[in-house]
Motif scaffolding. Structure first.
Motif: not given
Length: 258
Positions: A13, A15, A18-21, A23, A59, A227-228
């Motif tokens: 994971s 980010s 605030t944008i998750p790259a 997940v 992260n 979306r990640g």
């Protein structure tokens, strides 16, 4: 459990603000196979490539690499010198823009030979012979060995980058849109070259591409990102011929309608 995988990412994971790259991404790569990571721009595929190759730190999550002795190493726990040494030896990276990997003021032969020298080669004759051999393998005339890359076409630059990357016979290569920006006829020639060399050397590869046709041609397995997240994964032909996730269905149908 990562069995006998060469490379494995678990719960990755990342980010940007605030944008998750990425997940909770899981990914596996076995020795000698090519995995294609596909998705539209912004899906996270290049971010995943950079995390798997140690260029970006997640992260959360871990990337495991199995060395030639069978030992597992946490890529992001490696000291920086050890990771750099890994990139010079066991690993290679092919960029969409070959200028990121080539030294434009060093001859074509020098670009190939530098990677050998980074591994300790010192005999000039042997280095030059290896460079000549690899220029031939990537279909660059031997008489261009002393020419500067800035005199090469885009397709030749990409083939030179491939020669520079493969000259040390890495076990694993990361490829980021290797045919992006090239004419269709040049792409076809380059794809055939990549497929032939990777198969002959038994190299494992992670290939990022937005082009499903490229994934089908080169890769045994495919991971579809949106979306990640990895929304679908499996054998390439199986996933593309019978997509299960709505996003994969959309990608495949958009190709069929093009």
């Amino acid at each position: 459990m990562i069995d006998d995988t060469l490379l494995a990412g678990r719960s990755l994971s990342l980010s940007f603000g605030t944008i998750p790259a990425l997940v909770e991404v899981d990914v596996d790569l076995w020795p000698g196979e090519m995995l294609a990571v596909v998705g539209e721009s912004g899906s996270g595929k290049t971010t995943l490539l950079n995390v798997l190759s140690g260029r970006l730190k997640p992260n959360r999550g871990v990337v495991w690499y199995r060395d030639p002795a069978g030992r597992l190493a946490d890529v992001h726990a490696m000291p920086a010198p050890a990771l750099r040494a890994l990139h010079r030896s066991d690993w290679g990276f092919v960029h969409q823009d070959p200028r990121q990997n080539l030294r434009m003021n060093v001859s074509a032969g020098g670009n190939v030979g530098e990677r050998l020298m980074a591994q300790g080669a010192r005999h000039y004759g042997n280095i030059r012979d290896a460079a000549l051999d690899w220029l031939r393998q990537v279909e660059i005339d031997a008489d261009r060995i002393d020419d500067l890359p800035r005199t090469f076409s885009g397709g030749m630059l990409q083939r030179l980058q491939i020669a520079r990357t493969l000259v040390t016979h890495p076990r694993l290569v990361f490829m980021d849109e290797p045919t992006g920006g090239l004419d269709v006829s040049v792409q076809a020639r380059l794809l055939d070259l990549i497929r032939t060399l990777v198969a002959r050397l038994g190299v494992a590869a992670v290939l990022v591409t937005h082009d499903i046709a490229v994934a089908r041609l080169l890769a045994q397995r495919i991971a579809v990102m949106q979306r990640g997240r990895v929304v679908e994964t499996g054998l390439t032909d199986q996933v593309l011929d019978d997509p299960q996730h709505p996003y994969t269905q959309l990608l495949v149908s958009s190709v069929l309608q093009a």
